[in-house]
Write an enzyme that holds these catalytic residues in place. Structure first.
Site, short mmCIF file in Angstrom:
data_model
loop_
_atom_site.label_atom_id
_atom_site.label_comp_id
_atom_site.label_asym_id
_atom_site.label_seq_id
_atom_site.Cartn_x
_atom_site.Cartn_y
_atom_site.Cartn_z
N ASP A 214 0.86 -1.17 0.00
CA ASP A 214 0.00 0.00 0.00
C ASP A 214 0.91 1.23 0.00
OD1 ASP A 214 -2.17 1.71 -0.02
OD2 ASP A 214 -3.27 0.62 1.52
C1 NOJ Z 1 -4.16 3.83 -0.02
C2 NOJ Z 1 -5.32 2.90 0.13
O1 NOJ Z 1 -5.24 2.21 1.36
C3 NOJ Z 1 -5.42 1.89 -0.99
O2 NOJ Z 1 -6.65 1.19 -0.84
C4 NOJ Z 1 -5.33 2.55 -2.32
O3 NOJ Z 1 -5.49 1.62 -3.36
C5 NOJ Z 1 -3.97 3.23 -2.40
N1 NOJ Z 1 -3.90 4.25 -1.36
C6 NOJ Z 1 -3.71 3.87 -3.77
O4 NOJ Z 1 -4.44 5.01 -3.93
#
Ligand code: NOJ
Length: 728
Positions: A263
């Site tokens: 993430d």
């Molecule tokens: C953080 C989020 O937790 C995740 O779900 C998302 O896909 C990513 N950012 C990318 O934007």
């Protein structure tokens, strides 16, 4: 390099041969380059791409991406294309209901079509890869990301998660209108303590394997091309540096061939967790754990080569990571077709997409209360008051994670009701409060006056989009701002109040229910929420949604999930509410609250319709089953009302005695059945005995002989019951 020197471009070669030939041509730096994903297309990245030091971008607009792709393909030494990701969570321009709303449809077909349409629109915008589905089991409505989830049940989340994967990827992920799926957040992110986003998750191995992992496994088996590791720590180990869950379970035990992306900065955030003392250690831990692609932070780029030279990483781990990124690019057809097809903006919001979104919104609404106020009969109406901050809030009705939606594209309830009600009906509209959060009451007077003049009030309350989603957890789950006050003021006019709630989570509705004749829960219903709600309110459609998550009586009950264990002193319905007995002779000593109910307000699986469904004659073909066998159960379902309607028939089981305590009920299967008025149908299920197995805390799978109960009905408290035995 000439084409002859790039044998991996030969489409006739088997996939793995193409991957290996390319991998063997790469330098260490180029392999590490494949392991970095960048979000800002700054100028210096042109050079990084040219040098093969970036494998992927996220959230980069189509034109910039085309430029970067040209550099990657034409100017880098090996011509490895970039893969471009974006959060296309419940639609691109045509927004479907939030995933939690889609889950209320209990309809994999609807969910699959929603993902297919999202993929079609997103690929028209040059996107190769979405970061969805999110299959985190979510038992806590305080958690803002429950909106993105498929609810609290592992079977429901598995079925619908797989449907999303199939919808996004289609039969061929390389097709021009398919995109890669990314199953997230691996794993336990939804179990954040206290429902506070990013918080610690403590999940015993048995619970991990019985509840949290099944949807991930189902999506892996369905061929999802990627997984995302999560932000949270699981039992003390951050999931983005967790070899147990990634390298051991996902990659080895399940033999998953896909790619794992971290993430956003979740690798370097392991320093905050106190799990890595610096960026280098963070990189070491994540690569060792099996995270292949680093999202945004730069620890791999800065440290992987040095760590390898220092003997702190194995060459095979780097090769494995680069190989998985390349494999996904080959499967997506990026080596054969790196550039997007010519733009086709006309498919955005095209009629078939809008109609599919409308159907999904119709199926996602859950009727929670109805004392006969619904459906409205337009012929008896002269004047209708439409009140509330969500009656005409296009940007809010699409909910969280709608980066590419435009508020003006939404068809709101106000606009749809204007169109659907006969022109003889006078419509008054006022928001009552400026926004769902506002405590300003100056708009009340106008709203009350309109209510007084009306035959019926349609009140649209709830949460604006901003109140759910990432980092938007709430501690209080009643209607925000002054909406409860508005509701009570409107109800005090004595007029019939039909309440429609739009929200990103289950709200605490206890104080709401006494003031409304009917309550329809619409979640955030998406672009076509208005027409869908008009159809339901006016009885063109009967509600068919069922709750994918339990609704608590009050926040103190959380978590209120249905598939809990019994305890040694099960809560008794007699001792619900205030304490009974005397201090010397108290009544109870059971797992109740002394000052409130232990049962949720609305259970998992619950939802009314405009008809009445009757269940009778639950029958088991045999009351014994052996391992390898199948339990065959059926029930008669009758539509006893006067409208055609759809019921979701649910099958639950309980393992009465086992070497590990088992939930009081577990959903095992469900079917949506549409019946004409007066029609009866036998609804039959086949439950393989293998589905009665469970994991213990040593990760050992058990299929234990013994007694089971089985229920079939319309929600998780249904009472049609049978017994069977699993024989040794
Ligand atoms: C953080 C989020 O937790 C995740 O779900 C998302 O896909 C990513 N950012 C990318 O934007």
């Amino acid at each position: 390099m000439t084409a002859l020197q790039r044998p991996w471009l030969n489409k006739q070669l088997p996939l793995e041969e193409r991957v290996e030939t390319l991998l063997s041509a790469m330098t260490l730096e180029e392999k590490i380059g494949q392991m970095w994903q960048v979000h800002d297309p700054k100028d210096q990245h042109d050079q990084n791409v040219r040098e093969g030091r970036i494998g992927s971008f996220l959230n980069v607009p189509r034109d910039q991406l085309a430029r970067l792709q040209r550099i990657a393909v034409e100017e880098s030494r090996l011509g490895v294309p970039i893969v471009a990701g974006r959060d296309v969570i419940h639609g691109y321009r045509t927004l479907f209901p939030i995933p939690l709303g889609q889950a209320a449809s209990f309809n994999p077909e609807t969910v699959r079509l929603g993902a297919k349409i999202a993929a079609r629109e997103a690929s028209a915008a040059g996107i190769h890869w979405t970061f969805a589905p999110m299959v985190d089991i979510s038992r806590d409505p305080r958690w803002g990301r429950i909106a993105e989830s498929l609810g609290e049940d592992p079977v429901l989340a598995s079925r619908l998660g797989v449907a999303m994967v199939e919808g996004f990827q289609g039969d061929d992920p390389a097709a021009p209108d398919s995109i890669a799926a990314c199953v997230k957040h691996y794993v336990g992110y939804g179990a954040a303590e206290g429902g506070r986003d990013y918080n610690t998750a403590l999940i015993p191995e048995s619970e991990l394997r019985n509840v949290y992992l099944p949807p991930f496994r189902a999506c892996a088996e369905a061929g999802a091309l990627s997984f995302m590791s999560a932000f949270n720590d699981l039992n003390g180990v951050p999931t983005s540096g967790n070899p147990h869950t990634i390298r051991n379970i996902l990659k080895t035990e399940w033999n998953y061939p896909g790619m794992v992306v971290s993430d956003w900065c979740s690798i370097t955030e392991m320093i905050n967790h106190g799990y890595a003392c610096d960026e280098a250690e963070a990189a070491q831990r994540s690569i060792a754990a099996g995270v292949d692609l680093e999202m945004v932070s730069e620890s791999y780029r800065n440290h992987a080569a040095g760590l390898l030279r220092a003997g702190k990483l194995r060459q095979e781990w780097i090769d494995d990571a680069a190989r998985r990124v390349l494999r996904m690019k080959f499967v997506l057809g990026l080596f054969d077709n790196p550039y997007p097809a010519p733009a086709t903006p006309e498919i955005f919001l095209c009629e078939p997409h809008l109609q599919a979104a409308r159907r999904a919104a119709t199926e996602s609404c859950v009727l929670l209360k109805n004392n006969g106020a619904l459906p409205l009969s337009p012929s008896g109406l002269k004047r209708v008051a439409i009140i509330g901050p969500l009656a005409n809030a296009g940007a809010d009705q699409v909910g969280c994670w709608a980066m590419d939606a435009r508020g003006e594209d939404s068809q709101t309830p106000l606009a749809a009701l204007r169109q659907s009600l006969p022109s003889t009906v006078v419509l008054d509209y006022s928001p009552g409060v400026p926004s769902s959060r506002s405590v300003d009451t100056t708009g009340f007077a106008e709203a009350i006056a309109q209510a007084r003049a009306a035959d019926v009030v349609l009140l649209f309350l709830g949460e604006e989009a901003l109140l759910s989603g990432e980092a938007h957890s709430r501690a209080f789950l009643t209607l925000p701002g002054s909406q409860q006050q508005l509701l009570e003021a409107i109800a005090a006019t004595g007029k019939t109040v039909v309440l429609v709630i739009m929200a990103g989570r289950p709200l605490v509705l206890t104080p709401v229910l006494p003031h409304a004749s009917a309550v329809l829960y619409a979640w955030h219903p998406g672009t076509m929420g208005g027409p869908a709600l008009a159809d339901l309110l006016l009885g063109k459609e009967s509600p068919s949604g069922k709750l994918p998550v339990s609704f608590p009586v009050m926040e103190g009950q959380i978590p209120a999930y249905y598939n809990k264990r019994n305890t040694g002193r099960p809560p008794s319905d007699e001792s619900r509410g205030l304490p009974q007995g005397t201090p010397l002779d108290p009544v109870g000593f059971s797992a109740n609250y002394i000052d409130g109910d232990h049962l949720p307000l609305f259970p998992f699986g619950f939802g009314l319709s405009y008809t009445r469904f009757e269940y009778q004659n639950l029958t088991l073909k045999s009351s014994d089953v052996r391992a390898g066998g199948v339990i065959e159960a059926s029930i008669e379902l009758r539509n006893a009302g006067s409208m055609p309607a759809t019921e979701t028939v649910q099958l639950y089981v309980r393992d009465l005695f086992a070497s590990l305590t088992r939930p009081v009920r577990e959903l095992k299967d469900f079917q949506r059945v549409t019946l004409a008025p007066g029609e009866t149908r036998v609804v039959a299920f086949k439950l393989p005995a293998e589905q009665l197995a469970f994991y213990d805390n040593e990760a050992k799978r058990h299929l234990e002989a013994g007694d089971f109960k089985l229920w079939i009905g319309g929600d998780s408290r249904c009472t049609n019951e049978a017994a069977f035995r699993l024989l040794a």
